[in-house]
Structures are given as C-alpha cells and as structure tokens.
Write an enzyme that holds these catalytic residues in place. Sequence first.
Site, mmCIF file in Angstrom:
data_model
loop_
_atom_site.group_PDB
_atom_site.id
_atom_site.type_symbol
_atom_site.label_atom_id
_atom_site.label_comp_id
_atom_site.label_asym_id
_atom_site.label_seq_id
_atom_site.Cartn_x
_atom_site.Cartn_y
_atom_site.Cartn_z
ATOM 1 C CG HIS A 22 44.835 18.789 -16.528
ATOM 2 N ND1 HIS A 22 43.710 19.198 -17.207
ATOM 3 C CD2 HIS A 22 45.022 19.727 -15.572
ATOM 4 C CE1 HIS A 22 43.258 20.322 -16.694
ATOM 5 N NE2 HIS A 22 44.036 20.670 -15.678
ATOM 6 C CG HIS B 48 46.792 23.538 -12.646
ATOM 7 N ND1 HIS B 48 46.481 24.531 -13.552
ATOM 8 C CD2 HIS B 48 45.816 22.607 -12.744
ATOM 9 C CE1 HIS B 48 45.347 24.212 -14.165
ATOM 10 N NE2 HIS B 48 44.926 23.049 -13.702
ATOM 11 C CG ASN C 194 45.676 27.810 -15.010
ATOM 12 O OD1 ASN C 194 46.665 27.089 -14.931
ATOM 13 N ND2 ASN C 194 44.650 27.697 -14.179
ATOM 14 C CE LYS D 98 42.504 23.405 -20.297
ATOM 15 N NZ LYS D 98 42.915 22.969 -18.975
ATOM 16 C CG HIS E 173 37.865 24.170 -17.891
ATOM 17 N ND1 HIS E 173 38.396 23.889 -16.654
ATOM 18 C CD2 HIS E 173 36.545 24.393 -17.687
ATOM 19 C CE1 HIS E 173 37.436 23.953 -15.743
ATOM 20 N NE2 HIS E 173 36.300 24.258 -16.344
ATOM 21 C CG HIS F 2 39.249 18.887 -15.766
ATOM 22 N ND1 HIS F 2 38.333 19.353 -16.664
ATOM 23 C CD2 HIS F 2 40.000 19.966 -15.424
ATOM 24 C CE1 HIS F 2 38.514 20.637 -16.840
ATOM 25 N NE2 HIS F 2 39.521 21.042 -16.118
ATOM 26 C CG ASP G 213 42.600 19.794 -12.673
ATOM 27 O OD1 ASP G 213 43.390 20.730 -12.884
ATOM 28 O OD2 ASP G 213 41.382 19.960 -12.481
#
Length: 348
Positions: free
Chosen positions: A15, A17, A43, A101, A138, A176, A249
């Site tokens: 996970h 970003h 995202n 997701k 999420h 998470h 994350d």
Amino acid sequence: MSTTELTIRRPDDWHLHLRDGAMLEGVIADTSRHFARAIVMPNLVPPVVTTAEAAAYRDRILAALPEGDRFEPLMTLYLTEHTDPDDVQAGYESGLIRAVKLYPAGATTNSHGGVRDMAKAMPVLERMAEIGLTLCVHGEVTTPEVDIFDREAVFIDTVLEPLRARLPELRVTMEHVTTRNGIDYIRAAKENLAGTITTHHLIINRNAILVGGIRPHYYCLPVAKREEHRLALRAAATSGDARFFLGTDSAPHVDPMKECACGCAGIYTSINTMSCLAHVFEQEGALDRLEAFASLNGPAWYGLPVNAETIRLVRRAEPVAFPAKRETGAGTVTVFDPMFPLHWDVVE
Ligand SMILES: NC(=O)N[C@@H](CC(=O)O)C(=O)O
Ligand SMILES: [Zn+2]
Ligand SMILES: [Zn+2]
C-alpha cells in the site's frame, strides 16, 4: 547474544502513494532502494479510473525510476460508481491491474470521486468476485454522526460485513488496519480477507498527534487510535499470521499542506520503514518473523512469487541517521520521526 544481523527476502510494499510529476520523481527512490514491488494507490488528481490511465501512470512511474533500480509497480484502479466491469476485467486479465481500490467518498485524501452508494458499485464488485480480482478498501465510514475514532469499527459492521455476506467469493484487503476490531475481524474470517498494517501505526498512538501541541506530521487517515489498538496491531504484525502484511501507506504531502489550518492526512515513511520495522520486531522478540510480514505474506495473498533477492539488516551500535526532510521538485516533505533512535540499517 542478541541478534545484530538479519537477511530477509527483499520486501514489497502492499500500500503505497507515489503521487505524480515532480513529487513522484522526488520520492520514488526511497521506495525502490529497498522494495521490489509496491501496490500503487490510484488516488491521484484526477484519480486513476480506467485501465488505460493505469497503463499510462505505470509508464510515468517507470520513467521516474533511478537508473539501475529494478522496481515493479503493481497497479490499482480507483473504484467509482461508473466504473466499467469490462474494462476492469480486461485490465486484470492483461496482468496490469492487481487490485481495485474502494474509497468511500470523502473518507481521505482525494476521495471525493469515490463511492457514495455501494449498490452502484455492485456490478463491478460482482465481476471481481467472479474473476478473483482483489478489492482493497479504505475502511472508514464518512457519516458525520460517527466519531472519527470509531469510523473503522463502524465500517466493518455496516459496510464490510454486509458486502462480504453478499459476495463471499470477493477477495478483500482491509488496508491500513488501525484497530483491535479490524484485527479481530480479519482473524475471525474463514477466507478471502487479509489486512495491511502500516509502519507508523505500529509505532504511534493518538497521543503522538495531540500531546504537548498539535503535531500534523503524525496525522494520517485512518487516524492513529488508543494504545490498546496499537498493541493489537503489533501482536498481529509480529504473529506470523499470513493474513497480515506490510503496507506502509507512505503518503507524501509537502510541508505547507501539512502545517496549516486544515492540514492533509498522510505520513511519509518510505525512507526509514525497514529500520523502524526491525526496531519494532526486535522489541517484540519477533525478528525471525519480520520476513513473513514484509516479504512473504503479501506475495502469497496476491498470488505472486516471493522476491528472489535478499536484503541484509545490520544493528549498529550508534543510531543510524535519516534526513528529517525529503526535498522534492514539488516541495519539502517531512520524514516520519519514530521518536526513538533507529539502530537498524539496511545494507545492500
Ligand atoms: N493515509 C493517509 O492519511 N493519506 C493517504 C490516503 C489514504 O491512504 O487514506 C493520502 O493519499 O495522502
Ligand atoms: Zn486510506
Ligand atoms: Zn493510503
């Protein structure tokens, strides 16, 4: 004699970003240095919704990689109420798309285009259950009446459990996990459920954000909870249970977006994650299970081979220095400070 050296399979981050543009260019090396693969979150602004967009994003990630680094981005699609099941299936069958997701609309950074009404996402979810494609969630409700510290627990009861009862074949990764409730829910499931745990949620509880002044660099979503929840996460991560594995994350935001009246959620941990994790696993007397958490359980869940390469961790007598800031072309990003000295070092 306590252990001072450890060799494990090269880890993956399930996970992550990576952002885009100058931020992507500024942060990617902090992941590709230690990690072989990562599930890359979709995202962006605008989000990665179609397989064609995911293919283009993958190309941008590969183009940003430092010379000589071998790193495989595992692409995801951002689920919307208008996502086309055929496009999702084609992306999965081509090998490009590894997960879809679910962001409940409004739950976190860049989630306004997410799902408001789960019923509208059902055709895609049914198709995913049919073909074996994983849904990453999420897991927080956004109902204003629900206290922010309860949002994960309420999500499990009111969204996740009904969804899994309706589509038992759907593979779900609870991203998470931050609560004992989440850990217990995953442990109780018979099949098709796993959870990622971040580095920072193993280290901080909610006091880090609020005691002695408000500390925006410890603010992320789901927000860190009480100490009893952190202890439940540590027990799960270090248990060896194959359903729990690392998803950092790591979520970079530039300092002005964090240090302001309405700061963004996200903690940047890519750079010192392996040192932090070795510290945590050593504290728990579980260094021999670090490899399962960081390198073995994730590939098993996603049906991928374990990495052939290894990394070596060495415990130094003196603390290992990490930069407090990562400078990027998009601006300065503050690096996660675990608030204790780190002695474990990754040597190539
Ligand atoms: N974790 C965070 O606090 N932030 C993430 C989004 C997310 O994973 O929820 C981000 O993209 O900044
Ligand atoms: Zn999230
Ligand atoms: Zn995230």
